[in-house]
Structures are given as structure tokens and as C-alpha cells.
Design an enzyme around this catalytic site. Structure first.
Site, short mmCIF file in Angstrom:
data_model
loop_
_atom_site.label_atom_id
_atom_site.label_comp_id
_atom_site.label_asym_id
_atom_site.label_seq_id
_atom_site.Cartn_x
_atom_site.Cartn_y
_atom_site.Cartn_z
CG HIS A 1 -8.18 4.24 1.09
ND1 HIS A 1 -8.35 4.13 2.45
CD2 HIS A 1 -9.39 4.61 0.60
CE1 HIS A 1 -9.60 4.43 2.76
NE2 HIS A 1 -10.25 4.74 1.65
CD GLU B 1 -6.88 -0.15 1.09
OE1 GLU B 1 -6.94 0.95 1.69
OE2 GLU B 1 -6.14 -1.06 1.43
NE ARG C 1 -9.31 8.66 4.39
CZ ARG C 1 -9.59 7.86 5.41
NH1 ARG C 1 -8.87 6.78 5.63
NH2 ARG C 1 -10.56 8.15 6.24
CG HIS D 1 -5.33 -1.30 9.37
ND1 HIS D 1 -4.88 -0.63 10.47
CD2 HIS D 1 -5.85 -0.37 8.55
CE1 HIS D 1 -5.14 0.66 10.32
NE2 HIS D 1 -5.73 0.85 9.17
NE ARG E 1 -7.55 11.62 5.47
CZ ARG E 1 -8.09 11.09 6.56
NH1 ARG E 1 -7.39 10.29 7.32
NH2 ARG E 1 -9.32 11.39 6.91
CD GLU F 1 -7.07 -6.23 3.17
OE1 GLU F 1 -7.19 -6.26 1.93
OE2 GLU F 1 -6.30 -5.46 3.77
CG HIS G 1 0.74 6.36 4.71
ND1 HIS G 1 -0.13 7.39 5.03
CD2 HIS G 1 0.11 5.21 5.05
CE1 HIS G 1 -1.23 6.87 5.57
NE2 HIS G 1 -1.10 5.55 5.59
CB THR H 1 -9.44 2.01 7.37
OG1 THR H 1 -9.04 2.73 6.20
CG2 THR H 1 -10.80 1.40 7.17
CG ASN I 1 -1.83 1.13 1.33
OD1 ASN I 1 -1.42 2.26 1.11
ND2 ASN I 1 -3.08 0.89 1.66
N1 PXP Z 1 -5.85 -3.06 4.15
C1 PXP Z 1 -6.81 -2.12 4.14
C2 PXP Z 1 -8.17 -2.51 3.68
C3 PXP Z 1 -6.54 -0.80 4.53
O1 PXP Z 1 -7.51 0.12 4.52
C4 PXP Z 1 -5.21 -0.46 4.89
C5 PXP Z 1 -4.88 0.96 5.24
O2 PXP Z 1 -5.09 1.77 4.15
C6 PXP Z 1 -4.24 -1.47 4.85
C7 PXP Z 1 -4.59 -2.77 4.50
C8 PXP Z 1 -2.82 -1.19 5.18
O3 PXP Z 1 -2.69 -0.78 6.50
P1 PXP Z 1 -1.31 -0.20 6.99
O4 PXP Z 1 -1.05 1.03 6.21
O5 PXP Z 1 -1.54 0.05 8.44
O6 PXP Z 1 -0.27 -1.27 6.74
#
Ligand code: PXP
Length: 259
Positions: A52, A79, A54, A203, A58, A160, A19, A110, A16
Site C-alpha cells: 500500500h 493498494e 499511502r 484485514h 508512512r 475485497e 510493515h 485502513t 502484504n
Molecule cells: N487488504 C487491504 C485492502 C488492506 O488495506 C490491508 C491493510 O493494508 C490488508 C488487506 C492487510 O491487512 P492486515 O495488515 O491487517 O493483514
């Protein structure tokens, strides 16, 4: 990939990149570019790229999604919240997969799973529209049987499981709580796979917490973002990913040894 029933010997890693965009947006320019990060992640062995979009944009922007859709050679997992706007965007770009997540404007990330059971009627339309054009639909839900049942009855192909609580308990040093939560995830994964759902998890996962989840045989994909991007500051994304991959593979190999 070798699959045995609902178990996969190989555990996929979805990276992901949200960030990277968070840092870029702090200055409003083009650097660091999340699409460049996606390319590096792909070269370092990511099996998929997750982003994602959003509602408040952001981190990831519409342009990022448009570029990711055409520029990367790995499956894109978008996402998205269950809104008409996001549905239109997903239908336009047709990512490999769409993971429907709950979204609150005021949250930092999330915070919990989607209430697939409570929101069943509202979600049905999103699942059928997305899967109708061949997008694999995943629901981001808590490790609860009723949520798995709801996901199956909605026709989602994938769930998930939200690992946030497990990771929070690990961070707080609550060993017994962490083990209890991991048991809950394990049972939910088994239950979901028995319903015919493909099981992903994610997550909050770190080098320290990933092994427990990677050792759940029904889990076939992990999606990891914040920790990897944070580690990349110190060691580079390639190195952070390789270390994460190694932790996943070690847990999986141990599992194969037990079989
Ligand atoms: N899976 C989903 C569905 C999420 O919403 C997120 C956060 O965007 C992640 C995985 C990844 O989480 P993290 O950034 O904490 O590793």
C-alpha cells in the site's frame, strides 16, 4: 488453479509487506528491506505480493513500488487511494492488480471499506483508467450488498471484503458477534460472486481467524500483512507463512469434504 464456477479449490495468499517498511522507516535506513521480504514470501509460497503506497508514505515508498514492480516474480497488488497522484503511479508501473482503498491521514490503518455506492461517480474514472491498461481493479469494501452492486456497476472485476470487524470481534472474545459478522461476510461473498465479481478478503486476519474466512467457497484470495510480519519476528516469515498456509488449506479441505 482449479476453478468451479466462481469457487476455487485453491485459495491464494497475497502477502502484504507494508510493515516491513514500517520497521525500516522507524530508523530511516534501508533495513529491513520490504523487497527482500517479498522474495522470501514468494519462496515460501506467496501467490502474490501486496503493498500500500499511502499518500503520507508512512511505510512503502515510491522506490519500493518501483523495485517491487521489476524485481519480484509474483503478481503485485498495489493498494492505493483514489487520487490523481496514485493513479499516475499505478499507470506508470502497471501492477498486476490495483486495490482501491479509502485513506484518511489520521487513521492507523485502513479503518473501513471504500464507499463504492456513495462515491460511485468519482470512482468511475479510476476504475476505467486502470482497467483500460489491463490492471485488474479491486475495490476494498464492507460486506454489504449495496457496495457489491456499486462495484459491479463500476466495472470492477474484483471486490475485497473488509474482515476487520470480524477480527476485532474475535479479538474481543465476542463469539456471537464474530459469528454474526462471519455470516455477513459469507452472504456478501455469495452475493458478489453471483454478480460475477471475483471475491477476495482481508484485514486483521490471524492464525485464529483465518479459517472462518478461508472456508467461504467464493473467496479466492486472502491478503494478509500485519499479523504475518509480527509473527515473523518470533518464527521467521517463512515459518509464519507456512503456518498460515496450513490453516487456510485445512479450512479449504474441510470445505471440499462437505461438497
Ligand atoms: N487488504 C487491504 C485492502 C488492506 O488495506 C490491508 C491493510 O493494508 C490488508 C488487506 C492487510 O491487512 P492486515 O495488515 O491487517 O493483514
Amino acid at each position: 488453479m482449479s476453478m468451479t464456477g466462481n469457487r476455487a479449490d485453491y485459495l491464494r495468499l497475497g502477502v502484504n509487506i507494508d510493515h516491513v517498511a514500517t520497521i525500516r522507516n522507524a530508523r530511516g535506513g534501508r533495513h529491513p528491506d520490504p523487497v527482500r521480504a517479498a522474495h522470501i514470501a514468494a519462496e515460501a509460497g506467496a501467490d502474490g505480493i501486496t503493498a500500500h503506497l499511502r499518500e503520507d508514505r508512512r511505510h512503502i515508498t515510491d522506490e519500493d513500488i518501483a523495485r517491487l514492480s521489476v524485481e519480484i516474480d509474483r503478481p503485485l497488488n498495489l493498494e492505493m487511494a483514489a487520487t490523481d497522484e496514485m493513479l499516475r503511479i499505478a499507470l506508470r508501473h502497471k501492477p498486476h492488480a490495483a486495490c482501491i482503498v479509502p485513506e484518511k491521514r489520521e487513521e492507523r490503518t485502513t479503518e473501513g471499506g471504500l464507499d463504492a455506492a456513495g462515491g460511485h461517480n468519482q470512482l468511475k474514472h479510476f476504475v476505467s483508467e486502470l482497467s483500460g491498461i489491463g490492471i485488474r481493479v479491486s475495490l476494498f469494501i464492507e460486506a454489504e450488498e449495496r457496495q457489491m452492486d456499486a462495484a459491479a456497476s463500476l466495472g470492477a472485476q474484483v471486490v475485497e471484503i473488509h474482515t476487520g470487524r470480524y477480527c476485532d470481534l474475535a479479538l474481543a472474545g465476542d463469539g456471537p458477534g464474530r459469528e454474526r459478522e462471519l455470516d455477513r461476510i459469507r452472504e456478501a461473498a455469495r452475493y458478489a460472486a453471483a454478480l460475477g465479481l471475483e471475491v477476495h478478503a482481508g484485514h486483521g486476519l490471524t492464525f485464529e481467524t483465518v479459517g472462518g474466512v478461508a472456508a467461504i467457497p467464493e473467496v479466492v484470495e486472502l491478503n494478509i500483512g500485519h499479523f504475518l510480519i509480527g509473527e515473523a519476528i518470533f518464527s521467521g516469515l517463512d515459518s509464519a507463512m507456512r503456518r498460515m498456509r496450513a490453516q487456510m488449506d485445512t479450512a479449504r479441505a474441510r470445505l471440499a469434504g462437505q461438497a
